[in-house]
Design a protein around this motif. Structure first.
Motif, PDB file in Angstrom:
ATOM      1  N   PRO A 163     -39.550  18.086  48.183  1.00 39.02           N
ATOM      2  CA  PRO A 163     -38.380  17.299  48.596  1.00 39.02           C
ATOM      3  C   PRO A 163     -38.775  15.839  48.853  1.00 39.02           C
ATOM      4  N   PRO A 164     -38.108  14.881  48.200  1.00 43.08           N
ATOM      5  CA  PRO A 164     -38.548  13.482  48.287  1.00 43.08           C
ATOM      6  C   PRO A 164     -38.484  12.888  49.690  1.00 43.08           C
ATOM      7  N   SER A 165     -37.602  13.396  50.554  1.00 41.45           N
ATOM      8  CA  SER A 165     -37.439  12.752  51.865  1.00 41.45           C
ATOM      9  C   SER A 165     -38.580  13.084  52.829  1.00 41.45           C
ATOM     10  N   LEU A 166     -39.390  14.076  52.493  1.00 40.64           N
ATOM     11  CA  LEU A 166     -40.430  14.504  53.435  1.00 40.64           C
ATOM     12  C   LEU A 166     -41.749  13.774  53.199  1.00 40.64           C
ATOM     13  N   SER A 167     -42.477  13.535  54.286  1.00 41.34           N
ATOM     14  CA  SER A 167     -43.838  12.993  54.171  1.00 41.34           C
ATOM     15  C   SER A 167     -44.728  14.071  53.551  1.00 41.34           C
ATOM     16  N   ASP A 168     -45.948  13.682  53.172  1.00 42.16           N
ATOM     17  CA  ASP A 168     -46.875  14.675  52.614  1.00 42.16           C
ATOM     18  C   ASP A 168     -47.156  15.776  53.630  1.00 42.16           C
ATOM     19  N   ALA A 169     -47.408  15.393  54.872  1.00 45.43           N
ATOM     20  CA  ALA A 169     -47.712  16.408  55.901  1.00 45.43           C
ATOM     21  C   ALA A 169     -46.532  17.370  56.048  1.00 45.43           C
ATOM     22  N   GLU A 170     -45.333  16.836  56.084  1.00 46.13           N
ATOM     23  CA  GLU A 170     -44.151  17.701  56.241  1.00 46.13           C
ATOM     24  C   GLU A 170     -43.979  18.614  55.026  1.00 46.13           C
ATOM     25  N   ALA A 171     -44.094  18.044  53.839  1.00 42.34           N
ATOM     26  CA  ALA A 171     -43.854  18.832  52.618  1.00 42.34           C
ATOM     27  C   ALA A 171     -44.873  19.963  52.477  1.00 42.34           C
TER      28      ALA A 171
END
Ligand code: NAP
Length: 340
Positions: free
Chosen positions: A134-142
């Motif tokens: 998902p583009p809206s998430l940071s790498d850590a979140e994704a």
């Protein structure tokens, strides 16, 4: 950081002390494979079970553990048509389950289980076992999505369909449970969250919990849940613990209630009396992460609903040991390792 070598963490035996740094060549993608440069990896309870020799006692060493990671496609093998270099992707953990019925024998092609894991700078993934992040998430979140989020999504949105206003009881505040809480709140379900910590329950309320129960100070949490629902019981319970805890889950369920069996935090077995099943027409469903189509739908929903995964702490790639030790402490949110 030297991008010409592939750093990994490899298990050379069981136990955290046997998880060792290693270096190798960057692999070349074969036909239909993607070479993915990993940006962030997130840890799951099952990774610790593998490290400790509980989940796969006959594991062959060396073995690169972990399943969840986000990365960028840096090269593609012959015939690849679904992805191209530059895209940010996530691996589908059960690699041979694109949609529909699960493969006849599950977990023969599962990342970090029967296939090598993701605790490396570079990994090869088959193009059919990859989704866009998902583009809206940071790498850590994704990085937290492939197991924890998809398991929660599958229990709440695939194995059954959410009915706004119905109740769901979510056990504990681990990775799967916090995603379940966020999805439940977004779907209009009334979520009852249990935890051993009042502080975590307060944070769960802020994430949208309708009611909370401390299972330490209220061990008869099944009765508390019945009281909270005016005596009718809960429509759906996510069983994260097993053993005798499942008996309480059964007690807490409403007529036509559903028990999604997800976790084995307390025991490898479930103990149930039979009569309440018959009396209340209870449905029990085992959950095994989920398929790729559900993963794609979930990622779309995460964008539209504006869901932000809860990340407790991000560690450096040299700090993998500390990251696993932090996981043991029962953090609120996911534990992530960044490669740079
Ligand atoms: N079936 C599947 O596809 C699937 C997928 C992912 C995970 N799992 C399993 O699901 C379980 C949870 O995984 P996870 O990665 O979310 O773990 P995690 O992040 O390590 O969660 C640990 C949390 O579980 C809670 N907990 C422990 N004992 C409990 C109890 N007796 N009653 C209620 N809560 C309890 C605690 O919450 P508090 O600190 O709030 O008390 C603890 O912080 C594990 O057994 C894992 O193997 C299964």
């Amino acid at each position: 950081m030297n991008r010409d070598i592939n750093r990994s963490w490899q298990m050379t035996g069981f136990g955290l002390s046997k998880l060792q740094p290693a270096q190798g060549k960057i692999p070349a993608p074969r036909p239909h494979e993607l070479l993915v440069r990993i940006k962030a990896i997130s840890l799951n309870y099952k990774d610790r079970m593998i490290l400790d020799g509980v989940l796969i006692p006959d594991l062959v060493f060396p073995f690169v553990p972990t399943s969840d990671a986000v990365g960028e496609v840096v090269a593609v093998g012959g015939g690849v048509s679904r992805f191209q270099a530059g895209q940010r992707v996530l691996g589908q953990v059960i690699a041979d389950w694109p949609d529909g019925d699960a493969p006849p024998v599950l977990h023969q092609h599962t990342l970090g289980l029967s296939l090598p894991g993701t605790l490396s700078d570079y990994v090869l993934l088959h193009e059919d076992a990859v989704v866009l992040a998902p583009p809206s998430l940071s790498d850590a979140e994704a990085s937290t999505l492939p197991i924890a989020a998809l398991t929660a999504w599958f229990a709440l949105a695939e194995a059954t369909k959410p009915v706004p206003g119905q109740t769901v009881l979510i056990q504990g505040t681990g990775g799967v449970s916090l995603f379940a809480l966020q999805f439940a709140a977004a779907f209009g379900l009334r979520a009852i969250v249990t935890s051993s910590s009042d502080d975590k329950l307060e944070r769960a309320r802020k994430l949208g919990a309708w009611q909370v129960i401390n299972y330490r100070t209220q061990p008869a949490w099944d009765e508390a849940a019945r009281d909270l629902t005016g005596g009718t019981g809960v429509n759906h319970i996510l069983e994260m613990v097993g053993g005798d805890n499942a008996r309480r889950s059964l007690d807490a369920l409403a007529a036509d209630g559903r028990l999604s069996v997800i976790g084995l935090l307390g025991s490898m077995e479930l103990s149930f009396p039979i009569v309440p099943f018959l009396r209340n027409r209870i449905v029990v469903q085992g959950i095994s992460i989920g398929h790729r189509r559900a993963f794609e739908r979930m990622n779309q929903a995460i964008e539209v609903l504006g869901i932000r995964p809860v990340v407790d702490k991000v560690f450096g790639f040299e700090e993998v040991e500390q990251a696993f030790q932090h996981l043991e402490k029962g953090p609120f949110g996911k534990v992530v390792v960044a490669t740079s």
